[in-house]
Design a protein around this motif. Structure first.
Motif, mmCIF file in Angstrom:
data_model
loop_
_atom_site.group_PDB
_atom_site.id
_atom_site.type_symbol
_atom_site.label_atom_id
_atom_site.label_comp_id
_atom_site.label_asym_id
_atom_site.label_seq_id
_atom_site.Cartn_x
_atom_site.Cartn_y
_atom_site.Cartn_z
ATOM 1 N N UNK A 82 -2.052 12.805 4.555
ATOM 2 C CA UNK A 82 -2.611 13.182 5.859
ATOM 3 C C UNK A 82 -4.135 13.177 5.837
ATOM 4 N N UNK A 83 -4.737 13.387 4.665
ATOM 5 C CA UNK A 83 -6.209 13.388 4.606
ATOM 6 C C UNK A 83 -6.786 11.976 4.530
ATOM 7 N N UNK A 84 -5.946 10.966 4.615
ATOM 8 C CA UNK A 84 -6.422 9.587 4.631
ATOM 9 C C UNK A 84 -6.345 8.893 3.283
ATOM 10 N N UNK A 138 -4.807 7.155 0.186
ATOM 11 C CA UNK A 138 -3.597 6.342 0.094
ATOM 12 C C UNK A 138 -3.458 5.833 -1.330
ATOM 13 N N UNK A 146 0.853 -1.183 0.000
ATOM 14 C CA UNK A 146 0.000 0.000 0.000
ATOM 15 C C UNK A 146 0.893 1.238 0.000
ATOM 16 N N UNK A 200 1.347 3.323 2.263
ATOM 17 C CA UNK A 200 2.077 3.458 3.532
ATOM 18 C C UNK A 200 3.297 2.535 3.578
ATOM 19 N N UNK A 227 5.766 5.063 1.116
ATOM 20 C CA UNK A 227 5.895 6.462 1.560
ATOM 21 C C UNK A 227 6.991 7.199 0.779
ATOM 22 N N UNK A 274 0.735 7.552 1.787
ATOM 23 C CA UNK A 274 -0.491 7.718 2.561
ATOM 24 C C UNK A 274 -0.528 9.185 2.973
#
Lengths: 658, 351
Positions: A202-204, A206, A172, A174, A177, A200
């Motif tokens: 900050x607003x969710x 991804x 994913x 995350x 990054x 990912x």
């Protein structure tokens, strides 16, 4: 046989040392726990379609993570699976295929293993084929973990889940990054480049995106006894794009892969040594997944998907000394569908899962023609639909005793319905000991190629068989999982499989070729695996004994009686340099026509270096370190009976993340 | 200093009751050089002799401070307790108090009997308890002697007793928040694991802080270890962090492991409750400076013994020093960049 004996001796030493440790157990340390976390997460999703500890899952399970993929330098999913007990990896220089538990006939291109990517079915609609070699939909670098669940799982997944379900869970945003670039250089004029981006936000939101290109000139000369030498006919070229976008409970993912593989072996109808004989596969999918846990322990999963598989080839053949005609196949399968799964725990003891699946194969096109002069031999097109409903109850009878019972009914347009149950009784008599008694059935539905492909009536006729029934497997298995001490785990699993109504090609005296339900098969075996882990050192040693009989064969082809596999990984210097050793022994096998190929032992060594510069990783692998000469049984319609495998070869990879 | 280790089970077995002393008090040879048996036999006599001598000499030594007996009652033995005791004693050593200490360690099943036995012949001026069991025993059995509790999770219980005050283990919300923003400045959706039995004060304080910065805190109350599996299933995989802020007693080792598995599987960093959690794979935790906890308790003791302030007038304290412990390996696995400027302030960085 000397290697075989050595490996057996090592395995006994391994076991004895484990028993010795058991008598003086050391207290668990937090740091050991941490190392365990980094090495393997002992929980599995695939076995019951929800997260559960491996010891609670009704199957014999192996899990491979991204770190192990790096440390052992596996270049294909097929090679990775080949390191596991019960699995054998075979390469016919067209496709990689994996056999499981004594059932690995050449020509079975993973049709009896269900392969998933993030839960999405990979097996295509025309031949149930699941590419596990260079034609896998996702680059090895993008794999986060792989769950391998042995045994029948049609009670949850429907067709093709006969011997195992392999769920490849991709990375994913995350997990990355940032950006990752990587480049490979390997033997046989092989190079590969890949660019990936994952984040990912900050607003969710991804996202993960990756693209790669692979090219290999292949072996310069490949000798096939009785046929000659194929010179520069082993080229392989692959492009891939993979992406994933997650927003709250929704995940949209997709992959596209194109592979063109030239065939040094030739194939039916072609002239050996003819250049420009190739297979060209394209596979794509898009998948929208919704997953949510509602208040009161209700979980809902929904999935909508679209898939495509295209295949074409050029098969030139010499009509005369002066005239070469190109024959080509053009296949196209496209389908869409949806899935809905609901689960809830009742009375604190019953976890009930209800699910349904629908697939509509709106295009199943299979054509064959000569190009110039043009002549159409086959033009088959059809559409089919499949509906499946399933239910599963996981009943916690006692704290240490549970029963899993489930079943699935599938209805197919062409042959009707089939019901497949699964039962699993799981008992933990004491801490660290788990016993699983498993029973289940599974099926493989006759596919479009087997039921509808009609071709070449005037020459070598193929006639589709619309009256085919699904083939079935019935499995009995015991899994004993024993934690010997904090460092070693042992798993012993004897099993018995019985297959009925096997679908296989029959060539009549008249030359007519048709798939028919003919004959049964059965196999029994014992898989033993010892896994060890100490700080940054990890390893597993397994022995597989398997004996199978397949109707129509005097000896089951490509089914070794014994396999011993050792994987050992250890740091050589701090956390900067790791070595991964892989040794595999495979006893002799029969070919399709009953000849025997000798046993072999291969050793692969991989060095992984990291933490010298931030984000930089270097991997160097030597494969078939001792240059063992060995062959794999070939698959029809490829021409030779056996196909030689690669000798000593290397790969270096540089990967940089920023 | 004399240190006694009373094990009530041994007391019963050896029938030292008849000695009617602190009974079965184990004088630690390495600390006193006295023999165990001699100590047991003589303790009754010595203590009475001591009181006699003291009563005779007090008039003569009127200009010298009288010895102040302090009982240290600990739930069990352990390095953190020793460190807190050391901090306590060092801090009191710098005062005009001439403190003498006796230490009593509760065995698993001794309950309050051991303490009752001891206090029949021993009358300390103050009791410092270490750990929740020792504190609960003292609160239940002792009403006349001031109690300074230390290393306790629930300081609300102390407020219910007029003779008690102490130093809790729970950090104040601002300390929690400060370190969260330092280590995870980008986290926007955070599940907070807390023990509702300890009230929601801490969660509310954190919630207030979060709202002011536009961060979503998701309540995840954990009262029992059995709550965790369903709780973790309900958690969104899109969380940015899993934050355990209190309620250590709700977690077994297996439960912590489950949390860590969730954390690693989903690459959602877990903020733990202690350095041990961090060693096992949590990203970071606020750990305690046990020596300073002892010093804080000593300040309460001074206020009671020297200034004569009633314990009820001394509100329980929170730890004033934080030892942040960070697992850099976990940070790397989670693909997190820790700002360099905070590293010097982190007490322990595990590589």
């Amino acid at each position: 046989m000397s290697i075989y004996r050595i490996l057996v001796a090592i395995s006994y030493c391994f076991c004895l040392s484990a028993q010795a440790e058991d008598t003086t157990p050391l207290p668990a340390k937090a740091t050991d726990e941490q190392d365990l976390l980094f090495s393997e997460l002992p929980s599995v999703f695939t076995a019951s379609r929800h997260e559960q500890p491996v010891t609670k899952a009704p199957a014999s399970i192996d899990i491979i993570n991204s770190e192990q993929i790096k440390r052992y330098g596996w270049r294909t999913v097929s090679a990775m699976l080949g390191s596991l007990p019960g699995f054998i990896s075979t390469y016919d220089r067209a496709y990689h295929h994996n056999g499981v538990r004594g059932f690995a006939p050449p020509g079975d291109y993973n049709t009896r293993i269900l392969v998933l990517i993030d839960g999405h079915r990979v097996n295509e609609s025309l031949q149930d084929y699941a590419g596990l070699g260079q034609d896998f939909l996702v680059d090895m670098e993008n794999i986060e973990r792989v769950e391998v669940v042995r045994g029948p799982a049609s009670s949850l997944y429907g067709s093709s889940a006969l011997f195992a379900v392999v769920n490849v869970i991709t990375q994913r945003g995350r997990d990355l990054q940032g950006v990752r670039t990587s480049a490979d250089l390997a033997s046989y004029g092989t190079h590969r480049g890949q660019l990936s981006y994952g984040k990912k936000f900050a607003n969710g939101l991804e996202t993960f995106l990756s693209a790669s290109h692979y090219h290999s000139d292949g072996r310069e000369n490949l000798n096939f006894p009785g046929l000659g030498t194929a010179h520069n006919l082993d080229e392989d070229e692959v492009q891939r794009v993979h992406g994933k976008l997650t927003w709250e409970d929704f995940t949209f993912s997709g992959s596209w892969m194109s592979r063109k593989k030239y065939l040094p072996t030739g194939t039916t109808g072609t002239t050996f040594g003819e250049p420009n004989v190739y297979y060209h596969d394209r596979r794509a999918y898009a998948d929208l997944n919704y997953q949510h846990h509602f208040e009161g322990d209700w979980a809902v999963t929904g999935r909508a998907f679209w898939d495509s598989y295209e295949f074409d080839d050029d098969l030139p053949y010499q009509l005369s000394a002066s005239q070469t005609i190109v024959n080509e196949d053009r296949w196209q399968g496209q389908w869409f569908g949806g899935e809905l799964l609901l689960s809830h725990t009742f009375f604190d003891a019953h976890r009930l899962t209800l699910g349904s699946e629908f697939r509509h194969n709106y295009q199943e096109l299979m054509t064959n023609q000569d190009v110039n002069p043009s002549y159409v031999y086959a033009n088959n097109n059809q559409s089919t639909s499949i509906v499946g409903v399933y239910v599963q109850d996981e009943w916690t009878i006692l704290d240490n005793l549970s029963l899993q019972a489930g079943g699935r009914y599938d209805h197919y347009d062409n042959f009707g319905g089939t019901f497949n149950p699964r039962l699993g009784l799981i008992y933990e008599p004491r801490d660290g000991t788990t016993l699983k008694l498993l029973y289940g059935t599974a099926f493989r539905a006759p596919n479009a190629f087997e039921t509808a492909y009609t071709c070449c009536i005037a020459s070598t006729p193929w006639i589709g068989n619309s009256s085919l029934r699904p083939e079935h497997i019935e499995t009995y298995e015991i899994v004993w999982e024993q934690r010997l001490n904090q460092y070693f785990d042992l798993r012993v699993s004897p099993y018995y499989n019985r297959l009925t109504d096997l679908i296989s090609l029959r060539i009549a005296d008249t030359g007519v070729r048709q798939f028919q339900n003919q004959g049964n098969a059965e196999a029994h075996g014992l898989e033993t695996q010892l896994k060890g882990h100490y700080e940054n050192i990890e390893g597993r040693l397994s022995h597989t004994y398997q004996e199978s009989r397949i109707g129509g064969y005097a000896t089951s082809p490509n089914a070794p009686l014994h396999m011993i596999k050792l994987n050992l990984s250890a740091p050589l210097w701090q956390d900067k340099l790791f070595a991964g050793l892989e040794v595999q022994y495979v006893s002799s096998r029969a070919t399709t026509i009953g000849n025997r190929v000798s046993n072999y032992s291969i050793t692969n060594l991989t060095l992984l270096s990291r933490h010298w510069l931030p984000g930089l990783e270097l991997t160097g692998g030597l494969y078939n370190l001792f240059d063992e000469h060995y062959v794999d049984p070939a698959s029809p319609p490829l021409s030779p009976d056996v196909i030689s495998q690669d000798g000593r070869n290397f790969r270096v990879r540089m990967s940089y993340e920023f | 200093m004399r240190q006694f280790n009373l094990r009530y089970a041994a007391l019963k077995r050896n029938e030292y009751n008849t000695l009617r002393c602190v009974c079965a008090m184990t004088a630690r040879p390495q600390r006193t050089g006295s023999h165990y048996l001699a100590e047991v036999i003589s303790c009754s006599f010595l203590s009475r002799l001591g009181w006699l001598l003291a009563s005779l000499t007090i008039p003569a030594l009127a200009s010298v401070s009288a010895a102040t007996d302090i009982l240290i009652l600990q739930s069990h033995e352990g390095q953190p307790y020793q460190m807190a005791v050391t901090g306590f004693e060092s801090s009191l050593a710098n005062t005009k108090l001439d403190a003498t200490y006796q230490t009593l360690t509760l065995s698993n099943n001794s309950g309050g009997d051991a303490l009752i036995q001891l206090l029949k012949n021993y009358h300390p001026k103050l009791i410092m308890t270490l750990g929740t069991p020792a504190t609960h025993v003292s609160l239940a059995q002792v009403k006349a002697i001031p109690i300074v509790a230390n290393l306790v999770l629930d300081t609300d219980k102390l407020r219910e007793n007029t003779n008690a005050t102490g130093v809790g283990l729970n950090f104040i919300a601002s300390q929690h928040w400060l370190w969260l923003r330092r280590i995870l400045p980008d986290a926007r959706h955070i599940a907070v694991l807390y023990d509702p039995g300890q009230g929601t004060t801490l969660f509310k304080a954190l919630q207030k802080q979060a709202q002011s910065e536009g961060i979503e805190l998701i309540q995840a109350p954990v009262t029992h270890v059995d709550d965790l599996p369903s709780l973790m299933e309900d958690l969104s995989p899109q969380l940015d962090a899993l934050w355990a802020v209190n309620g250590a007693s709700a977690y077994s080792a297996a439960a912590v492991r489950e949390l860590l598995l969730y954390s690693f599987r989903n690459r959602v960093p877990l903020i733990g409750l202690s350095g041990q959690w961090v060693k096992a794979g949590a990203l970071y935790a606020l750990d305690w400076d046990y020596d300073d906890l002892g010093a804080q308790a000593a300040e309460l003791a001074k206020a009671i013994l020297i200034k004569g302030i009633a314990p009820a007038s001394l509100p329980p304290l929170s730890p004033r020093k934080v030892r942040a412990v960070l697992n850099m390996k976990t940070a790397e696995h989670m693909k997190l960049q820790i700002a360099e400027r905070w590293l010097p302030e982190i007490a322990e960085v595990l590589q």
